[in-house]
Design a protein around this motif. Sequence first.
Motif, PDB file in Angstrom:
ATOM      1  N   SER A 314       0.831  -1.199   0.000  1.00  0.00           N
ATOM      2  CA  SER A 314       0.000   0.000   0.000  1.00  0.00           C
ATOM      3  C   SER A 314       0.868   1.252   0.000  1.00  0.00           C
ATOM      4  O   SER A 314       0.541   2.253  -0.658  1.00  0.00           O
ATOM      5  N   ALA A 315       1.991   1.207   0.714  1.00  0.00           N
ATOM      6  CA  ALA A 315       2.898   2.358   0.756  1.00  0.00           C
ATOM      7  C   ALA A 315       3.480   2.663  -0.621  1.00  0.00           C
ATOM      8  O   ALA A 315       3.640   3.834  -0.990  1.00  0.00           O
ATOM      9  N   ASP A 316       3.793   1.623  -1.392  1.00  0.00           N
ATOM     10  CA  ASP A 316       4.310   1.819  -2.749  1.00  0.00           C
ATOM     11  C   ASP A 316       3.282   2.532  -3.621  1.00  0.00           C
ATOM     12  O   ASP A 316       3.600   3.470  -4.370  1.00  0.00           O
ATOM     13  N   LEU A 320       3.447   6.483  -5.431  1.00  0.00           N
ATOM     14  CA  LEU A 320       3.258   6.868  -6.829  1.00  0.00           C
ATOM     15  C   LEU A 320       2.100   7.839  -6.994  1.00  0.00           C
ATOM     16  O   LEU A 320       2.203   8.832  -7.727  1.00  0.00           O
ATOM     17  N   LEU A 321       0.977   7.555  -6.337  1.00  0.00           N
ATOM     18  CA  LEU A 321      -0.177   8.448  -6.451  1.00  0.00           C
ATOM     19  C   LEU A 321       0.154   9.838  -5.919  1.00  0.00           C
ATOM     20  O   LEU A 321      -0.210  10.860  -6.531  1.00  0.00           O
ATOM     21  N   GLU A 322       0.845   9.887  -4.801  1.00  0.00           N
ATOM     22  CA  GLU A 322       1.199  11.184  -4.207  1.00  0.00           C
ATOM     23  C   GLU A 322       2.059  12.006  -5.154  1.00  0.00           C
ATOM     24  O   GLU A 322       1.819  13.206  -5.354  1.00  0.00           O
ATOM     25  N   HIS A 323       3.054  11.372  -5.768  1.00  0.00           N
ATOM     26  CA  HIS A 323       3.976  12.132  -6.615  1.00  0.00           C
ATOM     27  C   HIS A 323       3.357  12.517  -7.954  1.00  0.00           C
ATOM     28  O   HIS A 323       3.589  13.617  -8.447  1.00  0.00           O
ATOM     29  N   VAL A 324       2.577  11.637  -8.557  1.00  0.00           N
ATOM     30  CA  VAL A 324       1.965  12.015  -9.826  1.00  0.00           C
ATOM     31  C   VAL A 324       0.888  13.067  -9.603  1.00  0.00           C
ATOM     32  O   VAL A 324       0.684  13.967 -10.436  1.00  0.00           O
ATOM     33  N   ASN A 325       0.201  13.036  -8.461  1.00  0.00           N
ATOM     34  CA  ASN A 325      -0.856  14.011  -8.189  1.00  0.00           C
ATOM     35  C   ASN A 325      -0.316  15.408  -7.894  1.00  0.00           C
ATOM     36  O   ASN A 325      -1.076  16.379  -7.924  1.00  0.00           O
ATOM     37  N   GLU A 326       0.975  15.509  -7.639  1.00  0.00           N
ATOM     38  CA  GLU A 326       1.567  16.830  -7.440  1.00  0.00           C
ATOM     39  C   GLU A 326       1.465  17.695  -8.688  1.00  0.00           C
ATOM     40  O   GLU A 326       1.488  18.922  -8.606  1.00  0.00           O
ATOM     41  N   SER A 546      -2.052  -8.258  -0.947  1.00  0.00           N
ATOM     42  CA  SER A 546      -0.711  -7.716  -0.698  1.00  0.00           C
ATOM     43  C   SER A 546      -0.692  -6.197  -0.865  1.00  0.00           C
ATOM     44  O   SER A 546       0.026  -5.493  -0.149  1.00  0.00           O
ATOM     45  N   GLN A 547      -1.500  -5.707  -1.790  1.00  0.00           N
ATOM     46  CA  GLN A 547      -1.516  -4.266  -2.058  1.00  0.00           C
ATOM     47  C   GLN A 547      -2.302  -3.478  -1.014  1.00  0.00           C
ATOM     48  O   GLN A 547      -2.330  -2.244  -1.060  1.00  0.00           O
ATOM     49  N   ARG A 548      -2.912  -4.192  -0.069  1.00  0.00           N
ATOM     50  CA  ARG A 548      -3.560  -3.527   1.063  1.00  0.00           C
ATOM     51  C   ARG A 548      -2.632  -3.456   2.271  1.00  0.00           C
ATOM     52  O   ARG A 548      -2.960  -2.828   3.277  1.00  0.00           O
ATOM     53  N   GLN A 549      -1.490  -4.125   2.200  1.00  0.00           N
ATOM     54  CA  GLN A 549      -0.593  -4.222   3.347  1.00  0.00           C
ATOM     55  C   GLN A 549       0.306  -2.988   3.453  1.00  0.00           C
ATOM     56  O   GLN A 549       0.661  -2.385   2.444  1.00  0.00           O
ATOM     57  N   PRO A 550       0.714  -2.631   4.666  1.00  0.00           N
ATOM     58  CA  PRO A 550       1.424  -1.366   4.860  1.00  0.00           C
ATOM     59  C   PRO A 550       2.886  -1.378   4.443  1.00  0.00           C
ATOM     60  O   PRO A 550       3.461  -0.316   4.196  1.00  0.00           O
TER      61      PRO A 550
END
Length: 568
Positions: A314-316, A320-326, A546-550
Amino acid sequence: MKTPALGPAERGEALARMADRELDVLVVGGGVVGAGTALDAATRGLETALVESRDWACGTSSRSSKLIHGGLRYLEMLDFALVREALKERGLLLDRIAPHLVKPVPFLYPLQHRAWERLYAGSGVALYDAMSISSGHGRGLPAHRHLSRRRALQVAPCLKKDALVGALQYYDAQMDDARYVTTLVRTAAKYGAQVANRARVVGFLREGERVVGARVHDLEQEGEFEVRARQVVNATGVWTDETQALIGERGQFHVRASKGIHLVVPKDRIHSTTGLILRTEKSVLFVIPWGRHWIVGTTDTDWDLDKAHPAASSADIDYLLEHVNEVLAVPLTRDDVEGVYAGLRPLLAGESDATSKLSREHTVAHPVPGLVVVAGGKYTTYRVMAKDAVDEAVHGLDRRVGPCVTEEIPLVGAVGYQALWNARERIGRQVGLHVARIEHLLNRYGSAAQEVLDLIAADPSLGKPLAGAEDYLRAEIVYGVSHEGARHLDDVLTRRTRISIETFDRGTRCAREAAELMAPVLGWGEDQTDREVRHYEKRVEAERESQRQPDDLTADAARLGAPDIIPL
């Protein structure tokens, strides 16, 4: 020269031939470097075999950013030789070797500072273009251009107005990495290489200090046999250390794995006519056009857990979402993500603590007589790596061998591709398919698309779209098995097609139909067909979990909840 199919019968014949004679070269590892090495050796007239423990391109070579590029960021590191080499290879692939698979793609680099950044970045991109042209193979791509903020926003309306003061636009190239490897393997087979996937090397044969072959376990038929070869090439990427351990040798270098994850989102979520390249604090971020989708990637983090199924946490995804949304005016959310995939870069350790700063140079070594190891490098320069590996292997042969000729060898589907592309509307009318379908087939198979059309001519029902994954025809599922070596449902939905990352359900809706199309070719009964579908559904659920894991540790544990259908 007829191109052989890689169906079940051909696989069995290849395994029998490997065991029947002493080879010149046995290549271990069916990623892009291993496949390229097999092609290089075969086209020098060497008796060659290639084995892969799972599926072609099953590891790193199907999970890249799908780019063929010189590597602009390596210019900033002053690694001019690597960039020059990669740009030459990019040009060869575009112009001669695989024009049906490798296509130009534009990228926009937003500028955030006036004057100095335009001068600095512009100089780098100008040098990039100049080096491409000087290689003798770079004249087919448009030159870079400087854009004002207004013009940049016309090209990429998705960008926030305050995210840039101007931009640069330049061109690189892209391909479907797994399709490329499969085509490489078929081309190697065309020139005489014996090739088999689901054939795992479980040990090396020794005579004194010398390696003289390998013990191979046929994971499909449960047999084990010896393959004798005068030279063995270890081209196993991030598994290099584990393969070396089979002879009790750590080797002369250590390969370190760096995880990179990518998100796939629908085309309508990002309004742009060009790809994007963005700086982050650790590396660069690409937004890459991908048919009716975008690929957003990548991360760059150390990975020392399961190498067969690297997991995206989930952190990965948040990173990506955080940086592209900038920079996006309309931000992406988790609900926009159709697919997620994670791959491992094979980096040579000992050069830097940070994986993002490790060199992408490759190394070839001869740790013991009879065994050559090739590791490191990048997808774009696979052909150079293969050449160097075979050059090293040739030193161990006591006869004269010709030089590398792969600069001149078009891959299967390249010859005649342009003529068929020009005739695509006529072909569509003749076979009763929309021209868009013909374009799709030509861009995936080149002139070998005629083989897919032959399947449709023999069974018109195969000309219908696959329910739940309508971008693909039913014939492509059958072709993936009969001609491209797919052995399991996962092979077809993940690598022969990209259904597993291009649909929100990740292929579960079409899994049953696809398995039923595969069954007659592979001789499956109803029980095996059911097992393939259940396994695929469990794999998708394990990946979602797996994509829900921290973090990496919990994500890895969740992904391992769905074991391989054929245990290794």
